[in-house]
Design an enzyme around this catalytic site. Structure first.
Site, PDB file in Angstrom:
ATOM      1  N   GLN A  23       0.793  -1.225   0.000  1.00 13.59           N
ATOM      2  CA  GLN A  23       0.000   0.000   0.000  1.00 13.59           C
ATOM      3  C   GLN A  23       0.831   1.284   0.000  1.00 13.59           C
ATOM      4  OE1 GLN A  23      -2.602  -1.746   3.314  1.00 13.59           O
ATOM      5  NE2 GLN A  23      -4.061  -0.496   2.187  1.00 13.59           N
ATOM      6  N   HIS A  42      -2.246  -4.825 -12.658  1.00 13.97           N
ATOM      7  CA  HIS A  42      -1.869  -4.642 -14.066  1.00 13.97           C
ATOM      8  C   HIS A  42      -2.784  -5.392 -15.027  1.00 13.97           C
ATOM      9  CE1 HIS A  42       2.302  -3.399 -12.473  1.00 13.97           C
ATOM     10  NE2 HIS A  42       1.611  -2.335 -12.819  1.00 13.97           N
ATOM     11  N   ASP A  65       2.275   0.796  -8.046  1.00 16.25           N
ATOM     12  CA  ASP A  65       3.622   0.837  -8.647  1.00 16.25           C
ATOM     13  C   ASP A  65       4.527   1.852  -7.938  1.00 16.25           C
ATOM     14  OD1 ASP A  65       2.583  -0.959 -10.423  1.00 16.25           O
ATOM     15  OD2 ASP A  65       2.824   0.300 -12.211  1.00 16.25           O
ATOM     16  N   HIS A 108       1.367  -9.377   4.769  1.00 17.89           N
ATOM     17  CA  HIS A 108       0.191  -8.518   4.641  1.00 17.89           C
ATOM     18  C   HIS A 108      -0.265  -8.547   3.179  1.00 17.89           C
ATOM     19  CE1 HIS A 108      -2.034  -4.910   6.558  1.00 17.89           C
ATOM     20  NE2 HIS A 108      -2.623  -5.159   5.396  1.00 17.89           N
ATOM     21  N   ASN A 157      -1.482 -11.023   8.627  1.00 17.25           N
ATOM     22  CA  ASN A 157      -2.478  -9.984   8.822  1.00 17.25           C
ATOM     23  C   ASN A 157      -3.820 -10.389   8.221  1.00 17.25           C
ATOM     24  OD1 ASN A 157      -3.151  -7.048   9.474  1.00 17.25           O
ATOM     25  ND2 ASN A 157      -3.742  -7.199   7.318  1.00 17.25           N
ATOM     26  N   ASN A 159      -7.530  -6.188  14.717  1.00 10.93           N
ATOM     27  CA  ASN A 159      -7.800  -5.138  13.735  1.00 10.93           C
ATOM     28  C   ASN A 159      -9.308  -4.942  13.742  1.00 10.93           C
ATOM     29  OD1 ASN A 159      -5.125  -5.483  13.101  1.00 10.93           O
ATOM     30  ND2 ASN A 159      -5.459  -5.899  10.930  1.00 10.93           N
TER      31      ASN A 159
END
Ligand SMILES: *[C@@H]1O[C@H](CO)[C@@H](O)[C@H](O)[C@H]1NC(C)=O
Ligand SMILES: *[C@@H]1O[C@H](CO)[C@@H](O)[C@H](O)[C@H]1NC(C)=O
Length: 503
Positions: free
Chosen positions: A41, A61, A74, A144, A188, A331
């Site tokens: 991220q 992509h 990217d 993750h 995660n 979380n």
């Protein structure tokens, strides 16, 4: 211009909150605060210096793009190059720790540990050393979501060999970073990996093998986690002296009515959503929750399967997984209402996770709504969740490893300030009622690539200007409020930051 806007609106926020709750409350001594991110991220550098392809590189992509704004990670927030600025921000906020994840293919380009990419190790060494230089404790998430594409081609989390692949990868991290990293998360959010990635299309690899693949994944995730815990416990703990746990996403599911059926629907929904992963690790006897085994077993039989679509855990596997966590990483973001209505049977694909659960989950329109459709502010749901975890799993040590709020952007994020204050207030209520909560992690340190939602939902304490080559980071109002909470170790709902966005 920005400064003026902040000044005017702050007075309003301060006032409305002051009416609600004017009590200044203290966090326990030794309570620690941090912020969280994930490699895909924020890092960018998607093919820099020998990095291999992950399932998110492949998904973003694809043509046509499955991402709502057709964006990619990217470059993202370019933390692969801007990590020093990231650490500066941690320092500005006064964070005790920073929770980040390692990109598997930056270290092991083809997923296997026979070939280690030194440039990848160098990057995380630089990041970790920069944090330690600034007294920020690194809190490292091993996985993750950015699985090596090569391993996905072999079935990824649906292939039992992933237990070995993941363990070998984790070993490389313990060997290279364990001298300095003392807080570890293995995996995660298993549910998002398994249900969203394998049992539906809302995360990579978008397999949509409903009612089957998410349960193959579930078992392998639990075994991979437990095997890595065992490795750390047996080979590294004595010399490295760290703690290792798992982060499970937990949504509080509340019955719509007091009826028996709706209570049962809410319980089933909780057991599918997070009990599936928490019960095998944290409950008194381990294994999958009985609601999960019963529902999936019955439906599988009705549907003509020779055995349950939920692969059961052997006695040996139950024992391996049971107790395999030094703490419970929670979380959590929101709450949903649950009810049961047999007349709508068939509203979900058969077989599927949602059909197996047989609960209908809805929102309450009166709850404050974030930019993300799934996210509403329900502090009492957070409180209920924490109390339930305490009761159900014998009051485990808990770190809140993610909690946060999305907007469409902008520096004056009053709703995020309100969300953080109300959730931290609920957390303090839970602590007062005996919950063993040791720390809190805001999601996120900065705006980032929000998976299928691209850059349309912003979770950052810092705003990131994705149109500037420098990916300029600017603190929001919430950053100033969080900084003061950490500085004073108290929650003061009347606090108004100085009329200045510079920290
Ligand atoms: C996923 O699979 C189910 C059948 O199990 C199907 O009804 C649904 O349309 C599929 N979703 C997508 C987005 O392909
Ligand atoms: C291990 O860490 C704990 C705190 O987490 C500390 O109290 C203890 O002294 C450490 N032991 C060693 C051998 O470093």
């Amino acid at each position: 211009m920005t400064r003026l806007v902040i000044f005017c609106t702050l007075l309003l926020v301060g006032q409305s909150l002051a009416i609600k709750k004017s009590r200044v409350r203290k966090f326990p001594d030794n309570f620690i605060f941090g912020a969280s991110t994930a490699a895909y991220q924020i890092e960018g550098g998607w093919n820099d210096d020998g990095k291999g392809l992950s399932i998110w590189d492949v998904a973003t992509h694809m043509e046509p793009s499955p991402i709502i704004d057709a964006s990619t990670g990217d470059v993202a927030a370019d933390s692969y190059h801007l990590y020093k600025r990231d650490v500066e921000m941690m320092k500005e906020l006064g964070l005790h720790f920073y929770r980040f994840s390692v990109s598997w293919t930056r270290i092991l380009p083809n997923g296997f540990s026979n070939q280690i990419n030194q440039a990848g190790l160098d990057y995380y060494n630089r990041l970790i050393d920069e944090m330690l230089k600034n007294n920020i404790m690194p809190f490292l998430t091993i996985y993750h979501w950015d699985l090596p594409h090569k391993l996905q081609q072999l079935g990824g989390w649906a292939n039992p060999n992933i237990v070995d692949w993941f363990t070998n990868y984790a070993k490389v991290l313990f060997d290279n970073f364990g001298d300095r990293v003392k807080m570890w998360i293995t995996i995660n959010e298993p549910k998002q990996i398994c249900y969203e990635g394998y049992g539906s299309t809302s995360k990579a690899p978008m397999l949509n093998y409903t009612g089957v693949a998410e349960y193959l994944c579930s078992k392998n995730v639990l075994l991979a986690h437990a095997n890595v815990y065992k490795l750390y416990d047996e080979k590294y703990r004595e010399t490295q002296n760290g703690s290792i746990g798992i982060s499970i996403s937990c949504t509080w599911m509340h019955p719509v009515s007091d009826s028996y059926d709706d209570h049962q629907a809410a319980l089933d929904a909780r057991q599918f959503d997070w009990g599936q992963y928490a019960h095998p690790i944290f409950s008194k006897d381990g294994d999958y929750p009985k609601e999960l085994k019963l529902n999936i077993g019955l439906k599988s039989a009705e549907q003509g399967y020779r055995k349950s679509r939920l692969p059961l855990l052997s006695t040996k596997e139950v024992a391996l997984i049971h107790g395999s966590s030094d703490f419970f990483g929670v979380n959590t973001y929101t709450t949903k209402l649950a009810y049961r209505d047999p007349s709508v049977d068939g509203m979900y694909p058969i077989p599927s996770y949602m059909d197996d659960m047989s609960a209908i989950l809805i929102k309450d329109d009166s709850w404050p709504q974030a930019q993300s459709t799934w996210l509403q502010e329900v502090p009492w749901g957070f409180y209920n969740l924490l109390i339930d975890i305490k009761r159900r799993y014998n009051n485990p040590k808990v770190y809140i490893t993610e909690n946060g709020w999305s907007t469409s952007g902008g520096l004056v994020d009053e709703d995020r300030v309100r969300y953080y204050r109300n959730y931290l207030n609920a957390l303090l209520d839970a602590v007062e009622n005996g919950c063993n909560i040791k720390g809190y992690t805001a999601w996120s340190l900065m705006d980032n690539f929000e998976w299928m939602r691209g850059y349309t939902e912003r979770f950052g304490l810092y705003e990131v200007d994705f149109s500037s080559p420098q990916r300029t980071r600017t603190p929001r109002m919430s950053a100033l409020v969080y900084k003061e909470i950490i500085r004073t170790n108290t929650l003061d709902p009347t606090y108004e930051p100085e009329n200045d966005i510079a920290l």
